[in-house]
Write a protein that holds these residues in place. Structure first.
Motif, PDB file in Angstrom:
ATOM      1  N   LEU A  92      69.029 -56.787 -38.493  1.00  0.00           N
ATOM      2  CA  LEU A  92      69.408 -58.103 -38.992  1.00  0.00           C
ATOM      3  C   LEU A  92      68.262 -59.058 -38.706  1.00  0.00           C
ATOM      4  O   LEU A  92      67.926 -59.312 -37.549  1.00  0.00           O
ATOM      5  CB  LEU A  92      70.692 -58.593 -38.306  1.00  0.00           C
ATOM      6  CG  LEU A  92      71.934 -57.732 -38.506  1.00  0.00           C
ATOM      7  CD1 LEU A  92      73.115 -58.321 -37.739  1.00  0.00           C
ATOM      8  CD2 LEU A  92      72.282 -57.592 -39.986  1.00  0.00           C
ATOM      9  N   PHE A  95      67.819 -64.485 -38.995  1.00  0.00           N
ATOM     10  CA  PHE A  95      69.019 -65.184 -38.522  1.00  0.00           C
ATOM     11  C   PHE A  95      68.689 -66.618 -38.127  1.00  0.00           C
ATOM     12  O   PHE A  95      67.778 -66.872 -37.347  1.00  0.00           O
ATOM     13  CB  PHE A  95      69.631 -64.464 -37.316  1.00  0.00           C
ATOM     14  CG  PHE A  95      70.832 -65.193 -36.757  1.00  0.00           C
ATOM     15  CD1 PHE A  95      72.075 -65.042 -37.335  1.00  0.00           C
ATOM     16  CD2 PHE A  95      70.705 -66.065 -35.685  1.00  0.00           C
ATOM     17  CE1 PHE A  95      73.183 -65.725 -36.855  1.00  0.00           C
ATOM     18  CE2 PHE A  95      71.803 -66.757 -35.182  1.00  0.00           C
ATOM     19  CZ  PHE A  95      73.048 -66.588 -35.776  1.00  0.00           C
ATOM     20  N   LEU A 109      78.191 -62.458 -39.699  1.00  0.00           N
ATOM     21  CA  LEU A 109      77.685 -61.278 -39.002  1.00  0.00           C
ATOM     22  C   LEU A 109      78.597 -60.079 -39.229  1.00  0.00           C
ATOM     23  O   LEU A 109      78.123 -58.942 -39.358  1.00  0.00           O
ATOM     24  CB  LEU A 109      77.535 -61.574 -37.508  1.00  0.00           C
ATOM     25  CG  LEU A 109      76.407 -62.541 -37.132  1.00  0.00           C
ATOM     26  CD1 LEU A 109      76.409 -62.800 -35.635  1.00  0.00           C
ATOM     27  CD2 LEU A 109      75.047 -62.006 -37.578  1.00  0.00           C
ATOM     28  N   SER A 126      68.912 -56.952 -33.778  1.00  0.00           N
ATOM     29  CA  SER A 126      68.392 -58.232 -34.248  1.00  0.00           C
ATOM     30  C   SER A 126      67.431 -58.775 -33.206  1.00  0.00           C
ATOM     31  O   SER A 126      67.747 -58.809 -32.014  1.00  0.00           O
ATOM     32  CB  SER A 126      69.525 -59.231 -34.493  1.00  0.00           C
ATOM     33  OG  SER A 126      69.020 -60.394 -35.132  1.00  0.00           O
ATOM     34  N   PHE A 160      75.634 -64.118 -30.979  1.00  0.00           N
ATOM     35  CA  PHE A 160      75.457 -62.666 -31.014  1.00  0.00           C
ATOM     36  C   PHE A 160      76.399 -61.960 -30.044  1.00  0.00           C
ATOM     37  O   PHE A 160      76.961 -60.904 -30.367  1.00  0.00           O
ATOM     38  CB  PHE A 160      74.003 -62.295 -30.736  1.00  0.00           C
ATOM     39  CG  PHE A 160      73.155 -62.299 -31.974  1.00  0.00           C
ATOM     40  CD1 PHE A 160      73.214 -61.258 -32.880  1.00  0.00           C
ATOM     41  CD2 PHE A 160      72.326 -63.370 -32.260  1.00  0.00           C
ATOM     42  CE1 PHE A 160      72.472 -61.270 -34.043  1.00  0.00           C
ATOM     43  CE2 PHE A 160      71.567 -63.399 -33.420  1.00  0.00           C
ATOM     44  CZ  PHE A 160      71.633 -62.345 -34.315  1.00  0.00           C
TER      45      PHE A 160
END
Length: 365
Positions: A92, A95, A109, A126, A160
């Protein structure tokens, strides 16, 4: 769609991709100084016009709340990484999110992770992808970060972790003062390997176009087992770096050779903050951070058979001497994994100290 007027979209039109690429201006533009994105470069990647896109499956996601774009991320399946590491790991990148958008970010997400899982990925990362993504800052919030590194808000960690991610790796950014005492030490370091038959040359001295290919080959070999790295090709790297041949990059970047074989490579840049950073009028940057006073060693690699001879130290020292000759007062040494003790010892030998800490996140799927 979710509740509370939250909408998750997959942008595809030029207008939508432009909005996606410009979200960082909402996140950071209130700051005194920050590094803006290369908007066109991001759009080209998302539109599959980048050379790197040839081995990537790419899907951008946006979160909207009450008609306002509040978060973004791009899910990628990097086939070259998967083939190299034999690991079905998706990534990912890109972000960014506004503050206090927990519900919208969680929904976005979740959608991006679902997309990766549908493509057979068993984990998501990520905060690190070669040429595509960099880790998340865990200190110096609001300060102007080193070139290429994030200056994200602290809320990103909450976002996250609420989404089920854990810290996978830590990284550190170093800064060395180019003092008179250190310059004298660098001269000795740069000369120390000549007796062992090692020649250090700048990319300009070597021949810039040939140096780009040599850097690519050495970096691929030296980083073959380096966590997170995947190989790149000469054809991909040449367009990225060729335009730099008339810049100080040609004099700050180094190659080390034993006989006719290139065994080490350094890619360094001058202080790019005057040209690329957005700095509020009247704001002066700390010289240790930028403002024309801080060069940066971005990448350093030595072939395994040439290690233990001081090659890395000699190349870095030669690069720092070139920075000092151009009136730079500080030099970065970026970016080092917490457990890369060999590189961390090199940084300490160069008189560098830790000036930034970063993390990369991972979630098992």
């Amino acid at each position: 769609m979710t509740g509370n007027s939250i909408r998750i979209e997959r942008p595809s039109s030029n207008e939508q991709l432009e909005q996606f690429a410009r979200l960082p201006f909402q996140v950071y533009d209130h700051r005194d100084a920050w590094w803006p994105p290369d908007v066109q470069n991001e759009i080209d990647l998302l539109a599959r016009r980048s050379l790197l896109a040839s081995y990537l499956e790419i899907e951008p996601f946006c979160a909207w709340r009450e008609g306002k774009l509040v978060a973004r991320v791009t899910a990628i399946v990097n086939r070259r990484y998967i083939e190299h590491w034999k690991e079905p790991l998706g990534q990912l990148i890109h972000f960014e999110a506004l503050e206090d958008e927990d519900e919208a970010v969680a929904a976005m997400l979740a959608e991006s992770v679902r997309w990766l899982r549908e493509r057979g990925m068993r984990a998501a990362r990520s905060g690190f992808a070669a040429f595509l993504d960099y880790p998340y800052a865990i200190d110096n919030y609001g300060s102007f970060p080193s070139f290429l590194l994030r200056g994200n808000p602290p809320s990103y960690h909450r976002y996250f972790k609420d989404a089920g991610f854990v810290t996978e790796k830590g990284q550190v950014d170093y800064t060395a003062p180019l003092s008179a005492e250190m310059i004298a030490r660098y001269r000795a370091m740069a000369e120390s390997t000549s007796a062992a038959g090692v020649t250090i040359r700048s990319w300009r001295e070597f021949g810039f176009l040939a140096a780009i290919d040599a850097w690519t080959d050495v970096t691929n070999a030296a980083f073959d087992r380096h966590w997170g790295w995947n190989p790149v090709t000469r054809a991909e790297v040449r367009p990225m770096l060729t335009t730099l041949w008339e810049t100080p990059v040609a004099d700050l970047s180094m190659l080390a050779s034993i006989g006719s074989e290139v065994v080490g490579a350094v890619f360094s840049v001058p202080d790019l903050s005057p040209a690329l950073a957005r700095v509020r009028k009247g704001v002066g940057l700390d010289p240790e951070r930028g403002g024309g006073a801080r060069g940066a060693l971005i990448n350093i690699g030595v072939l395994e058979k040439a290690r233990g001879r001081g090659v890395a130290l000699a190349m870095a020292a030669r690069s720092y001497l070139a920075m000092s000759s151009r009136k730079m007062r500080f030099a970065g040494y970026t970016l080092v994994l917490d457990d890369n003790w060999a590189s961390r010892r090199t940084a300490r030998s160069l008189g560098a100290h830790v000036t930034g800490n970063f993390v990369t996140y991972r979630r098992e799927l």
